[in-house]
Design a protein around this motif. Structure first.
Motif, mmCIF file in Angstrom:
data_model
loop_
_atom_site.group_PDB
_atom_site.id
_atom_site.type_symbol
_atom_site.label_atom_id
_atom_site.label_comp_id
_atom_site.label_asym_id
_atom_site.label_seq_id
_atom_site.Cartn_x
_atom_site.Cartn_y
_atom_site.Cartn_z
ATOM 1 N N ARG A 172 0.852 -1.188 0.000
ATOM 2 C CA ARG A 172 0.000 0.000 0.000
ATOM 3 C C ARG A 172 0.888 1.238 0.000
ATOM 4 N N GLU A 173 0.551 2.210 -0.857
ATOM 5 C CA GLU A 173 1.342 3.435 -0.927
ATOM 6 C C GLU A 173 0.461 4.667 -0.759
ATOM 7 N N LEU A 174 1.062 5.700 -0.192
ATOM 8 C CA LEU A 174 0.368 6.973 -0.050
ATOM 9 C C LEU A 174 0.336 7.671 -1.403
ATOM 10 N N VAL A 175 -0.846 8.061 -1.831
ATOM 11 C CA VAL A 175 -1.018 8.741 -3.110
ATOM 12 C C VAL A 175 -1.059 10.253 -2.917
ATOM 13 N N ALA A 176 -1.868 10.684 -1.962
ATOM 14 C CA ALA A 176 -2.041 12.122 -1.730
ATOM 15 C C ALA A 176 -2.481 12.339 -0.293
ATOM 16 N N VAL A 177 -2.087 13.480 0.263
ATOM 17 C CA VAL A 177 -2.452 13.809 1.632
ATOM 18 C C VAL A 177 -2.828 15.288 1.692
ATOM 19 N N ILE A 178 -3.792 15.586 2.557
ATOM 20 C CA ILE A 178 -4.156 16.976 2.793
ATOM 21 C C ILE A 178 -4.211 17.201 4.303
ATOM 22 N N PHE A 179 -3.468 18.198 4.757
ATOM 23 C CA PHE A 179 -3.354 18.462 6.174
ATOM 24 C C PHE A 179 -4.481 19.393 6.634
ATOM 25 N N THR A 180 -4.544 19.592 7.932
ATOM 26 C CA THR A 180 -5.637 20.389 8.488
ATOM 27 C C THR A 180 -5.597 21.838 8.004
ATOM 28 N N ASP A 181 -4.420 22.302 7.621
ATOM 29 C CA ASP A 181 -4.308 23.675 7.131
ATOM 30 C C ASP A 181 -4.500 23.771 5.617
ATOM 31 N N GLY A 182 -4.815 22.632 4.984
ATOM 32 C CA GLY A 182 -5.049 22.628 3.547
ATOM 33 C C GLY A 182 -3.826 22.337 2.708
ATOM 34 N N PHE A 183 -2.671 22.243 3.337
ATOM 35 C CA PHE A 183 -1.460 21.905 2.600
ATOM 36 C C PHE A 183 -1.590 20.487 2.044
#
Length: 115
Positions: A45-56
């Motif tokens: 399993r790989e990370l494709v995309a992430v969005i942080f609480t600040d929208g980054f």
């Protein structure tokens, strides 16, 4: 009870687009880092995309310029817009929510890209 429910997967031709959506419940969504992972047959399993609480946002190199992650804290949803899909994007896509020691997963949605 925490639930992350993905939708929007399917079978498309190379070059087409899909939009995945994940609806979260049972968590303080705005406090969670949200991500989309994928797992292809025989691969980790790989990370494709992430969005942080600040929208980054951040993306794996293979999808940069093609995929866009977004969140709506009012609706408790996180979406993944996938454009210019390639056969190598074929995988089960999972929604993930993380905050401190909490780590939650959805059940996954299949994306198949045919050449």
């Amino acid at each position: 009870q925490v639930q992350l429910v993905e939708s929007g997967g399917g079978l498309v031709l190379a070059g087409e687009s899909l939009r995945l959506s994940c609806a979260a419940s049972g968590i303080a969504f705005r406090l969670y880092t949200m991500g989309w992972y994928r797992q292809a047959p025989g691969k980790q399993r790989e990370l494709v995309a992430v969005i942080f609480t600040d929208g980054f946002t951040n993306y794996v190199d293979s999808v940069k310029g093609r995929f866009t992650i977004s969140r709506d804290n009012a609706k408790n949803t996180v979406d993944l817009q996938m454009n210019s899909l390639k056969p190598e994007d074929t995988a089960v896509y999972y929604c993930n929510g993380k905050r401190m020691s909490s780590n939650y997963w959805g059940q996954g949605t299949q994306v198949t890209v045919s050449s």
